[in-house]
Design a protein around this motif. Structure first.
Motif, PDB file in Angstrom:
ATOM      1  N   ALA A 198       0.829  -1.207   0.000  1.00 17.36           N
ATOM      2  CA  ALA A 198       0.000   0.000   0.000  1.00 17.36           C
ATOM      3  C   ALA A 198       0.868   1.263   0.000  1.00 17.36           C
ATOM      4  CB  ALA A 198      -0.933  -0.005   1.215  1.00 17.36           C
ATOM      5  N   VAL A 199       1.970   1.228   0.747  1.00 21.74           N
ATOM      6  CA  VAL A 199       2.897   2.361   0.771  1.00 21.74           C
ATOM      7  C   VAL A 199       3.516   2.576  -0.608  1.00 21.74           C
ATOM      8  CG1 VAL A 199       5.109   3.165   1.694  1.00 21.74           C
ATOM      9  CG2 VAL A 199       3.396   2.193   3.231  1.00 21.74           C
ATOM     10  N   LEU A 200       3.923   1.488  -1.258  1.00 25.54           N
ATOM     11  CA  LEU A 200       4.525   1.591  -2.594  1.00 25.54           C
ATOM     12  C   LEU A 200       3.520   2.141  -3.606  1.00 25.54           C
ATOM     13  CD1 LEU A 200       6.486  -1.790  -2.723  1.00 25.54           C
ATOM     14  CD2 LEU A 200       7.441   0.501  -2.375  1.00 25.54           C
ATOM     15  N   LEU A 201       2.284   1.689  -3.534  1.00 24.42           N
ATOM     16  CA  LEU A 201       1.259   2.186  -4.443  1.00 24.42           C
ATOM     17  C   LEU A 201       0.971   3.664  -4.191  1.00 24.42           C
ATOM     18  CD1 LEU A 201      -1.184  -0.862  -4.422  1.00 24.42           C
ATOM     19  CD2 LEU A 201       0.102   0.008  -6.391  1.00 24.42           C
ATOM     20  N   HIS A 202       1.030   4.068  -2.936  1.00 18.86           N
ATOM     21  CA  HIS A 202       0.805   5.466  -2.587  1.00 18.86           C
ATOM     22  C   HIS A 202       1.903   6.347  -3.198  1.00 18.86           C
ATOM     23  CE1 HIS A 202      -2.150   7.538  -0.189  1.00 18.86           C
ATOM     24  NE2 HIS A 202      -1.234   8.324   0.347  1.00 18.86           N
ATOM     25  N   LEU A 203       3.145   5.889  -3.079  1.00 21.98           N
ATOM     26  CA  LEU A 203       4.258   6.651  -3.648  1.00 21.98           C
ATOM     27  C   LEU A 203       4.167   6.672  -5.173  1.00 21.98           C
ATOM     28  CD1 LEU A 203       6.905   8.170  -3.587  1.00 21.98           C
ATOM     29  CD2 LEU A 203       8.099   6.013  -3.186  1.00 21.98           C
ATOM     30  N   SER A 204       3.858   5.541  -5.785  1.00 20.55           N
ATOM     31  CA  SER A 204       3.799   5.499  -7.244  1.00 20.55           C
ATOM     32  C   SER A 204       2.658   6.361  -7.772  1.00 20.55           C
ATOM     33  CB  SER A 204       3.651   4.049  -7.729  1.00 20.55           C
ATOM     34  OG  SER A 204       2.425   3.489  -7.304  1.00 20.55           O
ATOM     35  N   SER A 205       1.538   6.434  -7.053  1.00 15.70           N
ATOM     36  CA  SER A 205       0.427   7.279  -7.498  1.00 15.70           C
ATOM     37  C   SER A 205       0.830   8.751  -7.489  1.00 15.70           C
ATOM     38  CB  SER A 205      -0.808   7.060  -6.622  1.00 15.70           C
ATOM     39  OG  SER A 205      -0.627   7.606  -5.328  1.00 15.70           O
ATOM     40  N   TYR A 206       1.617   9.141  -6.489  1.00 16.42           N
ATOM     41  CA  TYR A 206       2.111  10.523  -6.464  1.00 16.42           C
ATOM     42  C   TYR A 206       3.046  10.775  -7.642  1.00 16.42           C
ATOM     43  CZ  TYR A 206       4.375  14.815  -4.964  1.00 16.42           C
ATOM     44  OH  TYR A 206       4.850  16.106  -4.921  1.00 16.42           O
ATOM     45  N   LEU A 207       3.922   9.820  -7.926  1.00 17.54           N
ATOM     46  CA  LEU A 207       4.865   9.997  -9.031  1.00 17.54           C
ATOM     47  C   LEU A 207       4.147  10.029 -10.380  1.00 17.54           C
ATOM     48  CD1 LEU A 207       7.817   7.716  -7.856  1.00 17.54           C
ATOM     49  CD2 LEU A 207       7.619  10.203  -7.700  1.00 17.54           C
ATOM     50  N   LYS A 208       3.062   9.270 -10.506  1.00 16.53           N
ATOM     51  CA  LYS A 208       2.268   9.331 -11.737  1.00 16.53           C
ATOM     52  C   LYS A 208       1.642  10.714 -11.901  1.00 16.53           C
ATOM     53  CE  LYS A 208       1.168   4.392 -11.845  1.00 16.53           C
ATOM     54  NZ  LYS A 208       0.133   3.354 -11.591  1.00 16.53           N
ATOM     55  N   THR A 209       1.183  11.302 -10.802  1.00 15.18           N
ATOM     56  CA  THR A 209       0.646  12.666 -10.854  1.00 15.18           C
ATOM     57  C   THR A 209       1.728  13.653 -11.272  1.00 15.18           C
ATOM     58  OG1 THR A 209      -0.910  12.132  -9.082  1.00 15.18           O
ATOM     59  CG2 THR A 209      -0.524  14.451  -9.518  1.00 15.18           C
ATOM     60  N   LEU A 210       2.931  13.464 -10.730  1.00 18.20           N
ATOM     61  CA  LEU A 210       4.066  14.302 -11.104  1.00 18.20           C
ATOM     62  C   LEU A 210       4.384  14.135 -12.584  1.00 18.20           C
ATOM     63  CD1 LEU A 210       6.313  16.174  -9.877  1.00 18.20           C
ATOM     64  CD2 LEU A 210       7.711  14.117  -9.661  1.00 18.20           C
ATOM     65  N   ARG A 211       4.308  12.903 -13.065  1.00 18.87           N
ATOM     66  CA  ARG A 211       4.580  12.626 -14.483  1.00 18.87           C
ATOM     67  C   ARG A 211       3.596  13.348 -15.391  1.00 18.87           C
ATOM     68  NH1 ARG A 211       3.808   6.522 -15.790  1.00 18.87           N
ATOM     69  NH2 ARG A 211       1.654   7.191 -15.468  1.00 18.87           N
ATOM     70  N   GLU A 212       2.325  13.390 -14.988  1.00 12.49           N
ATOM     71  CA  GLU A 212       1.309  14.069 -15.792  1.00 12.49           C
ATOM     72  C   GLU A 212       1.541  15.573 -15.833  1.00 12.49           C
ATOM     73  OE1 GLU A 212      -2.214  12.829 -13.864  1.00 12.49           O
ATOM     74  OE2 GLU A 212      -2.103  10.753 -14.583  1.00 12.49           O
ATOM     75  N   LYS A 213       2.083  16.131 -14.754  1.00 12.37           N
ATOM     76  CA  LYS A 213       2.305  17.577 -14.698  1.00 12.37           C
ATOM     77  C   LYS A 213       3.566  18.004 -15.438  1.00 12.37           C
ATOM     78  CE  LYS A 213       0.098  18.194 -10.161  1.00 12.37           C
ATOM     79  NZ  LYS A 213       0.348  18.542  -8.735  1.00 12.37           N
ATOM     80  N   THR A 214       4.584  17.141 -15.433  1.00 12.19           N
ATOM     81  CA  THR A 214       5.899  17.556 -15.946  1.00 12.19           C
ATOM     82  C   THR A 214       6.390  16.723 -17.125  1.00 12.19           C
ATOM     83  OG1 THR A 214       7.046  16.070 -14.413  1.00 12.19           O
ATOM     84  CG2 THR A 214       6.574  18.309 -13.638  1.00 12.19           C
ATOM     85  N   ASN A 215       5.643  15.690 -17.500  1.00 12.92           N
ATOM     86  CA  ASN A 215       6.039  14.824 -18.611  1.00 12.92           C
ATOM     87  C   ASN A 215       7.394  14.157 -18.376  1.00 12.92           C
ATOM     88  OD1 ASN A 215       5.418  13.629 -21.076  1.00 12.92           O
ATOM     89  ND2 ASN A 215       6.669  15.089 -22.205  1.00 12.92           N
ATOM     90  N   CYS A 216       7.640  13.757 -17.120  1.00 17.31           N
ATOM     91  CA  CYS A 216       8.890  13.067 -16.796  1.00 17.31           C
ATOM     92  C   CYS A 216       8.730  11.564 -17.012  1.00 17.31           C
ATOM     93  CB  CYS A 216       9.300  13.353 -15.351  1.00 17.31           C
ATOM     94  SG  CYS A 216       8.049  12.888 -14.137  1.00 17.31           S
ATOM     95  N   ILE A 217       9.852  10.827 -16.907  1.00 12.81           N
ATOM     96  CA  ILE A 217       9.843   9.375 -17.053  1.00 12.81           C
ATOM     97  C   ILE A 217      10.071   8.774 -15.669  1.00 12.81           C
ATOM     98  CG2 ILE A 217      10.846   7.405 -18.253  1.00 12.81           C
ATOM     99  CD1 ILE A 217      11.973   9.373 -20.295  1.00 12.81           C
ATOM    100  N   VAL A 218       9.237   7.795 -15.293  1.00 16.14           N
ATOM    101  CA  VAL A 218       9.265   7.269 -13.924  1.00 16.14           C
ATOM    102  C   VAL A 218       9.404   5.747 -13.965  1.00 16.14           C
ATOM    103  CG1 VAL A 218       8.066   7.155 -11.710  1.00 16.14           C
ATOM    104  CG2 VAL A 218       7.775   9.158 -13.178  1.00 16.14           C
ATOM    105  N   SER A 219      10.198   5.207 -13.029  1.00 13.80           N
ATOM    106  CA  SER A 219      10.396   3.763 -12.942  1.00 13.80           C
ATOM    107  C   SER A 219      10.430   3.333 -11.485  1.00 13.80           C
ATOM    108  CB  SER A 219      11.732   3.382 -13.604  1.00 13.80           C
ATOM    109  OG  SER A 219      12.116   2.061 -13.262  1.00 13.80           O
ATOM    110  N   ARG A 220       9.883   2.137 -11.234  1.00 12.82           N
ATOM    111  CA  ARG A 220      10.171   1.473  -9.961  1.00 12.82           C
ATOM    112  C   ARG A 220      11.411   0.633 -10.207  1.00 12.82           C
ATOM    113  NH1 ARG A 220       6.954  -3.362  -6.801  1.00 12.82           N
ATOM    114  NH2 ARG A 220       8.268  -3.368  -4.939  1.00 12.82           N
ATOM    115  N   PHE A 221      12.520   1.074  -9.652  1.00 19.63           N
ATOM    116  CA  PHE A 221      13.810   0.456  -9.917  1.00 19.63           C
ATOM    117  C   PHE A 221      13.937  -0.895  -9.221  1.00 19.63           C
ATOM    118  CE2 PHE A 221      18.233   0.090  -8.242  1.00 19.63           C
ATOM    119  CZ  PHE A 221      18.849  -0.239  -9.430  1.00 19.63           C
ATOM    120  N   ASP A 222      13.555  -0.927  -7.934  1.00 17.62           N
ATOM    121  CA  ASP A 222      13.688  -2.168  -7.167  1.00 17.62           C
ATOM    122  C   ASP A 222      13.078  -1.950  -5.794  1.00 17.62           C
ATOM    123  OD1 ASP A 222      14.583  -4.758  -6.458  1.00 17.62           O
ATOM    124  OD2 ASP A 222      16.285  -3.886  -5.408  1.00 17.62           O
ATOM    125  N   ALA A 223      12.263  -2.896  -5.347  1.00 19.44           N
ATOM    126  CA  ALA A 223      11.680  -2.843  -3.996  1.00 19.44           C
ATOM    127  C   ALA A 223      11.053  -1.474  -3.743  1.00 19.44           C
ATOM    128  CB  ALA A 223      12.728  -3.189  -2.951  1.00 19.44           C
TER     129      ALA A 223
END
Length: 565
Positions: A198-223
């Motif tokens: 749940a914590v990981l999904l919470h962080l990834s959802s924030y990063l997806k929002t950031l991606r939509e605002k700035t058109n950045c590239i996002v990855s879950r690298f590991d764990a």
């Protein structure tokens, strides 16, 4: 996106194709052409076709779609399929005699065209096979490019896309950003994997929002580790981390905090992997600093990298030319009338011909990170046991030595055989060697540690738990792992004079050890007050500057000879 379990074949073993045309003769002609290669179903209008497509979405390999139909035409079918993430992945070949419609069809997602009236059957079949192969390959690729839990890019695809982005946008200045969650393993351990997810999904959802605002590239690298490749100046990183930590308010009981390493204006002459290595290095610089959550890569860190690379590259030469040497920290049994030297801890030192004396606090973490620590460990054990064998053979002195077992050593199939062979070669017994394990090894892989420790003890080796009480899992480790000796972390000892709670904690440790029938060593003991207190609560063995600093071999042997006299 189609799920990762898409069934590309019908029950007949052939790929399933939907033929949509309002003219029955056209449907029958196409069915006759393709039925030897494909399993078919038909629809006479767009509404009927959409119902079938929705029902068979996970089984359909292709739609052959007429454009001009009553009720719902082919254009509207394509629009509705395009709006649905699941349906949009099904390939479409348009059936048309109107070449002017091709551009609009391609914009709506059509893959190819078959011209009416229908031409050579082999041409139709070839177009269908190529289209299906293309989309099946794409579906397989998509299932591997996204990380399953968060839907973010995997590390390998992230690197590929970042490289492609640089090729098409060479003018943009980019930052490499690395994020991870402080002590994430404890969230899993204390609150369960569901909470961790749940914590990981919470962080990834924030990063997806950031991606939509700035058109950045996002990855879950590991764990719990994430990469963000973002144009320089598009965000204020201190505000991002502030927002992130506020974003985790619902997890305040788990004390979730995100740490960030940033390589600003990253040098595109470096590989994308190297750029993010620098961001990781910046983050590691504040790993145990709980007042800072952002670190930037700079020249000093670059110098540290070069220094670390040099040490890594020179380990073999250092071993071959005896640049590593041993010191011995005496351990005294204090429960008799006079303290008695009973054993010693082996400590490694490095005297470099150009760099001078290098601190173990510098080179050991570097070797642990790069997997080279095992090479050094095996060398230390060999030198230490040769010394102990020489003292026994030439001087009649026999004393147990304690050596460290690193995390990576636990995975070596050669560990036990190597130790036994070196003991036998030097005419030493199992009880002449104590093996120190740490809490960090338990936290990394508890099952592996327990298994190896049980094997070692069954072979007659003595196990010491080093730095007991320094981390979160010491009591769990003590409950799970069979050991012979506890080594109390020196921080327990340092405040005995002024801290009654510390005294109570030491007494508690002594009670636990007494209950389990194991000995206790106190390290870092520096004065008589500490010695007297430890002796009064039943501590067996003490090491520290009060008795002796770590000694070179000649001085340590001299100390042994004096006691023998």
């Amino acid at each position: 996106m189609l799920n990762s379990h898409v069934k590309f074949h019908s029950t007949s073993g052939k790929r399933l194709v939907l033929i949509v045309d309002d003219e029955q003769i056209n449907r029958e002609m196409l069915r006759h052409i393709v039925e030897q290669e494909f399993s078919t179903i038909t629809a006479s209008n767009g509404s009927e076709a959409l119902d079938i497509i929705r029902e068979k979405a996970d089984f359909l390999s292709l739609v052959l779609l007429d454009l001009r139909m009553p009720e719902l035409d082919g254009f509207e079918v394509m629009r509705k399929m395009k709006e649905d993430d699941n349906l949009s992945q099904i390939p479409i070949i348009v059936l048309t005699s109107d070449e002017s419609a091709e551009v609009d069809c391609l914009k709506l997602g059509a893959s190819d065209f078959i011209t009416k009236p229908f031409s050579v059957p082999e041409v139709i079949l070839t177009r269908m096979q190529k289209t299906i192969e293309l989309y099946e390959d794409r579906t397989i690729i998509q299932s591997t490019e996204r990380e399953e839990l968060t839907g973010l890019f995997t590390k390998q695809y992230f690197y590929r896309y970042a490289d492609q982005f640089d090729k098409f946008h060479p003018e943009l200045v980019m930052d490499a950003v690395y994020l991870d969650i402080n002590h994430f393993h404890l969230i899993n351990e204390l609150h369960g994997r569901n909470t961790g997810d749940a914590v990981l999904l919470h962080l990834s959802s924030y990063l997806k929002t950031l991606r939509e605002k700035t058109n950045c590239i996002v990855s879950r690298f590991d764990a719990d580790k994430f990469f963000v490749y973002i144009e320089h100046g598009k965000v204020e990183y201190s505000k991002v981390i502030e927002d992130l930590n506020r974003h985790f308010e619902e997890f305040r009981d788990q004390h979730v905090r995100v740490r960030c390493g940033i390589y600003m204006r990253s040098d595109k002459a470096l590989s994308i992997e190297t750029r993010f290595d620098r961001a990781i290095q910046a983050s590691h610089a504040i790993k145990n600093n709980y007042s800072r959550f952002i670190a930037y890569y700079d020249a000093s860190l670059h110098e540290d990298t070069i220094y670390a690379d040099r040490l890594i590259n020179e380990i073999d030469e250092a071993i071959a030319t005896n640049q590593f040497y041993l010191n011995f920290q005496p351990k005294y049994n204090v429960q008799g009338e006079e303290p008695v030297l009973t054993s010693a801890e082996v400590l490694v030192r490095w005297e470099h011909p150009e760099l001078g004396r290098i601190s173990p606090g510098m080179f050991i973490p570097i070797f642990e990170k790069n997997g080279l620590i095992q090479r050094l460990d095996f060398h230390i054990w060999e030198v230490a046991l040769e010394a102990a064998g020489r003292w026994k053979r030439e001087l009649g002195l026999e004393i147990p030595l304690s050596v460290n077992i690193s995390r990576i050593d636990l995975y070596s199939n050669a560990l036990i055989d190597y130790l036994i062979e070196k003991l036998m070669r030097n005419n030493l017994k199992r009880e002449n060697l104590y093996l120190e394990i740490t809490e960090s090894a338990y936290m990394d892989d508890a099952e592996q540690l327990i298994e190896v420790v049980d094997q070692l003890r069954s072979e007659g080796f003595k196990i010491e738990m080093d730095d007991f009480g320094s981390g979160y899992s010491s009591l769990n480790m003590l409950a799970d792992v069979s050991v012979d000796v506890l080594k109390m972390d020196m921080r327990f000892i340092q405040n005995i004079k002024s801290n009654k709670k510390q005294e109570t904690m030491i007494k508690l440790v002594m009670d636990i050890a007494k209950y389990l029938g194991i000995h206790v060593i106190a390290e870092g003991v520096e004065d008589k007050v500490q010695v007297d207190f430890l002796k009064s609560v039943g501590c067996d063995i003490i090491q520290g500057y009060y008795f002796s600093k770590p000694l070179p071999e000649d001085d340590f042997v001299q100390l042994l000879m004096e006691q023998k006299k």
